[in-house]
Design a protein around this motif. Structure first.
Motif, PDB file in Angstrom:
ATOM      1  N   VAL A 184       0.863  -1.182   0.000  1.00  0.00           N
ATOM      2  CA  VAL A 184       0.000   0.000   0.000  1.00  0.00           C
ATOM      3  C   VAL A 184       0.897   1.229   0.000  1.00  0.00           C
ATOM      4  O   VAL A 184       1.765   1.392   0.860  1.00  0.00           O
ATOM      5  CB  VAL A 184      -0.946   0.007   1.219  1.00  0.00           C
ATOM      6  CG1 VAL A 184      -1.757   1.311   1.244  1.00  0.00           C
ATOM      7  CG2 VAL A 184      -1.895  -1.192   1.165  1.00  0.00           C
ATOM      8  N   ILE A 185       0.695   2.087  -0.984  1.00  0.00           N
ATOM      9  CA  ILE A 185       1.499   3.301  -1.150  1.00  0.00           C
ATOM     10  C   ILE A 185       0.731   4.469  -0.556  1.00  0.00           C
ATOM     11  O   ILE A 185      -0.430   4.713  -0.916  1.00  0.00           O
ATOM     12  CB  ILE A 185       1.795   3.557  -2.637  1.00  0.00           C
ATOM     13  CG1 ILE A 185       2.403   2.304  -3.289  1.00  0.00           C
ATOM     14  CG2 ILE A 185       2.699   4.762  -2.810  1.00  0.00           C
ATOM     15  CD1 ILE A 185       2.365   2.335  -4.787  1.00  0.00           C
ATOM     16  N   VAL A 186       1.381   5.200   0.322  1.00  0.00           N
ATOM     17  CA  VAL A 186       0.782   6.390   0.916  1.00  0.00           C
ATOM     18  C   VAL A 186       1.531   7.604   0.374  1.00  0.00           C
ATOM     19  O   VAL A 186       2.746   7.735   0.576  1.00  0.00           O
ATOM     20  CB  VAL A 186       0.849   6.347   2.454  1.00  0.00           C
ATOM     21  CG1 VAL A 186       0.224   7.612   3.037  1.00  0.00           C
ATOM     22  CG2 VAL A 186       0.141   5.106   2.981  1.00  0.00           C
ATOM     23  N   THR A 187       0.817   8.446  -0.331  1.00  0.00           N
ATOM     24  CA  THR A 187       1.419   9.615  -0.970  1.00  0.00           C
ATOM     25  C   THR A 187       0.797  10.885  -0.420  1.00  0.00           C
ATOM     26  O   THR A 187      -0.438  11.003  -0.319  1.00  0.00           O
ATOM     27  CB  THR A 187       1.205   9.559  -2.494  1.00  0.00           C
ATOM     28  OG1 THR A 187       1.769   8.346  -3.004  1.00  0.00           O
ATOM     29  CG2 THR A 187       1.867  10.738  -3.178  1.00  0.00           C
ATOM     30  N   GLU A 188       1.659  11.824  -0.117  1.00  0.00           N
ATOM     31  CA  GLU A 188       1.186  13.116   0.367  1.00  0.00           C
ATOM     32  C   GLU A 188       1.076  14.091  -0.803  1.00  0.00           C
ATOM     33  O   GLU A 188       2.023  14.239  -1.582  1.00  0.00           O
ATOM     34  CB  GLU A 188       2.141  13.667   1.419  1.00  0.00           C
ATOM     35  CG  GLU A 188       1.615  14.900   2.130  1.00  0.00           C
ATOM     36  CD  GLU A 188       2.522  15.345   3.262  1.00  0.00           C
ATOM     37  OE1 GLU A 188       2.080  16.161   4.094  1.00  0.00           O
ATOM     38  OE2 GLU A 188       3.684  14.882   3.314  1.00  0.00           O
ATOM     39  N   VAL A 189      -0.072  14.725  -0.911  1.00  0.00           N
ATOM     40  CA  VAL A 189      -0.340  15.681  -1.984  1.00  0.00           C
ATOM     41  C   VAL A 189      -0.534  17.056  -1.336  1.00  0.00           C
ATOM     42  O   VAL A 189      -1.385  17.220  -0.451  1.00  0.00           O
ATOM     43  CB  VAL A 189      -1.584  15.281  -2.802  1.00  0.00           C
ATOM     44  CG1 VAL A 189      -1.809  16.255  -3.958  1.00  0.00           C
ATOM     45  CG2 VAL A 189      -1.427  13.849  -3.331  1.00  0.00           C
ATOM     46  N   LEU A 190       0.266  18.031  -1.804  1.00  0.00           N
ATOM     47  CA  LEU A 190       0.291  19.350  -1.169  1.00  0.00           C
ATOM     48  C   LEU A 190      -0.006  20.447  -2.179  1.00  0.00           C
ATOM     49  O   LEU A 190       0.395  20.377  -3.345  1.00  0.00           O
ATOM     50  CB  LEU A 190       1.659  19.604  -0.534  1.00  0.00           C
ATOM     51  CG  LEU A 190       2.142  18.607   0.526  1.00  0.00           C
ATOM     52  CD1 LEU A 190       3.563  18.952   0.953  1.00  0.00           C
ATOM     53  CD2 LEU A 190       1.196  18.601   1.710  1.00  0.00           C
ATOM     54  N   GLY A 191      -0.699  21.441  -1.685  1.00  0.00           N
ATOM     55  CA  GLY A 191      -0.878  22.681  -2.427  1.00  0.00           C
ATOM     56  C   GLY A 191      -0.611  23.840  -1.472  1.00  0.00           C
ATOM     57  O   GLY A 191      -1.354  24.006  -0.495  1.00  0.00           O
ATOM     58  N   ASN A 192       0.425  24.618  -1.714  1.00  0.00           N
ATOM     59  CA  ASN A 192       0.840  25.663  -0.782  1.00  0.00           C
ATOM     60  C   ASN A 192       0.760  27.029  -1.456  1.00  0.00           C
ATOM     61  O   ASN A 192       1.463  27.285  -2.436  1.00  0.00           O
ATOM     62  CB  ASN A 192       2.264  25.401  -0.297  1.00  0.00           C
ATOM     63  CG  ASN A 192       2.700  26.373   0.782  1.00  0.00           C
ATOM     64  OD1 ASN A 192       1.870  26.893   1.533  1.00  0.00           O
ATOM     65  ND2 ASN A 192       3.985  26.623   0.865  1.00  0.00           N
ATOM     66  N   GLN A 193      -0.118  27.865  -0.930  1.00  0.00           N
ATOM     67  CA  GLN A 193      -0.269  29.228  -1.429  1.00  0.00           C
ATOM     68  C   GLN A 193      -0.485  29.236  -2.953  1.00  0.00           C
ATOM     69  O   GLN A 193       0.237  29.858  -3.727  1.00  0.00           O
ATOM     70  CB  GLN A 193       0.955  30.067  -1.072  1.00  0.00           C
ATOM     71  CG  GLN A 193       1.193  30.237   0.436  1.00  0.00           C
ATOM     72  CD  GLN A 193       0.065  31.067   1.080  1.00  0.00           C
ATOM     73  OE1 GLN A 193      -0.228  32.189   0.663  1.00  0.00           O
ATOM     74  NE2 GLN A 193      -0.563  30.491   2.104  1.00  0.00           N
ATOM     75  N   VAL A 194      -1.530  28.516  -3.368  1.00  0.00           N
ATOM     76  CA  VAL A 194      -1.870  28.445  -4.791  1.00  0.00           C
ATOM     77  C   VAL A 194      -2.786  29.612  -5.131  1.00  0.00           C
ATOM     78  O   VAL A 194      -3.888  29.744  -4.557  1.00  0.00           O
ATOM     79  CB  VAL A 194      -2.566  27.109  -5.108  1.00  0.00           C
ATOM     80  CG1 VAL A 194      -2.933  27.047  -6.584  1.00  0.00           C
ATOM     81  CG2 VAL A 194      -1.681  25.940  -4.713  1.00  0.00           C
TER      82      VAL A 194
END
Length: 267
Positions: A184-194
């Motif tokens: 199981v792959i756990v991926t962090e998805v980020l959006g910073n000051q978009v």
């Protein structure tokens, strides 16, 4: 006297008439032979060489046999090389065809939005606009069902879009999956000051209404799996293009979104 004087009866006279003719024939023959050999030295040489002609023919036959043996050996070598190439190609095609049914099993199990915030700000050019900060994790199930090869797995960036506006990005690290195994792959998805530039009208307004906001988003990425069989000679590839529809709800932060029936998988 009369008998001895007879031109035909005297033995001496008879010998006189016969002997010159005999000598004249021998002399003429010898003169013809010597004169002919003088005018034709090549013929004389051929006569001298004639006893050795049999040995020369044997040498030529031996040379012909040796040449034939070399040609036969070359023919066998070429046949062996061609047969090996054909058999190896057929074997590689069989392995490649046998690997096709063992496509990796991939599906998105779910995602969790951890953080969601809107605040006023400016982009890199100084234009004032609303700025979005977003943080979520995605859980992806991956299984390699193959019984005789492992796969090397890479992926394009995991992107979260609101229509054409990209609001968050994540990355899956490349890995190797051995045969008949899963993870199981756990991926962090980020959006910073978009910067939004008013692109998401539902997020405009006072911050209090964010708890009741509902924004449809699309999660997209491509998973590439490649196997190496017989070294790097047989390299089957498996592509999986994944698109998931998810709804960002302000009142469900920290709760799991089940995406079992919300994703489209294309090879």
């Amino acid at each position: 006297m009369s008998y001895g004087s007879s031109p035909f009866g005297s033995p001496a006279h008879h010998h006189y008439h016969c002997s010159p003719i005999h000598h004249s024939r021998e002399s003429s023959t010898s003169r013809f032979s010597s004169s002919g050999l003088k005018h034709h030295p090549a013929a004389w040489k051929r006569l001298q060489r004639r006893p050795h002609d049999g040995a020369d023919d044997e040498d030529e036959d031996d040379d012909d046999d040796a040449g034939d043996g070399v040609q036969v050996m070359r023919f066998y070598v070429v046949c062996f090389v061609l047969s090996f190439v054909v058999l190896f190609t057929v074997f590689s095609l069989i392995l490649w065809a046998a690997s096709l049914p063992y496509k990796p099993k991939i599906f998105v199990k779910g995602m969790v939005f951890h953080n969601f915030n809107i605040q006023a700000g400016m982009d890199h050019t100084g234009v004032p606009t609303d700025m979005l900060t977003l943080n979520l994790t995605v859980r992806i199930f991956y299984r390699n069902p193959a019984t005789f090869f492992g796969v090397h797995v890479t992926s394009t960036p995991v992107e979260l879009h609101y229509y054409q506006l990209k609001v968050a990005t994540g990355y899956i690290k490349k890995f190797y999956q051995s045969r008949k195994s899963q993870r199981v792959i756990v991926t962090e998805v980020l959006g910073n000051q978009v910067p939004l530039y008013g692109g998401i009208p539902r997020l405009s307004g006072p911050k209090d209404h964010l708890k009741s906001v509902s924004v449809p988003l699309n999660l997209t990425f491509l998973v590439r799996s490649r196997a190496y069989i017989l070294g790097r000679l047989v390299k089957p590839k498996f592509y999986r293009n994944i698109t998931c529809e998810v709804i960002l709800e302000g009142n469900r932060l920290g709760k799991r979104h089940n995406l079992a029936n919300s994703c489209i998988y294309k090879a």
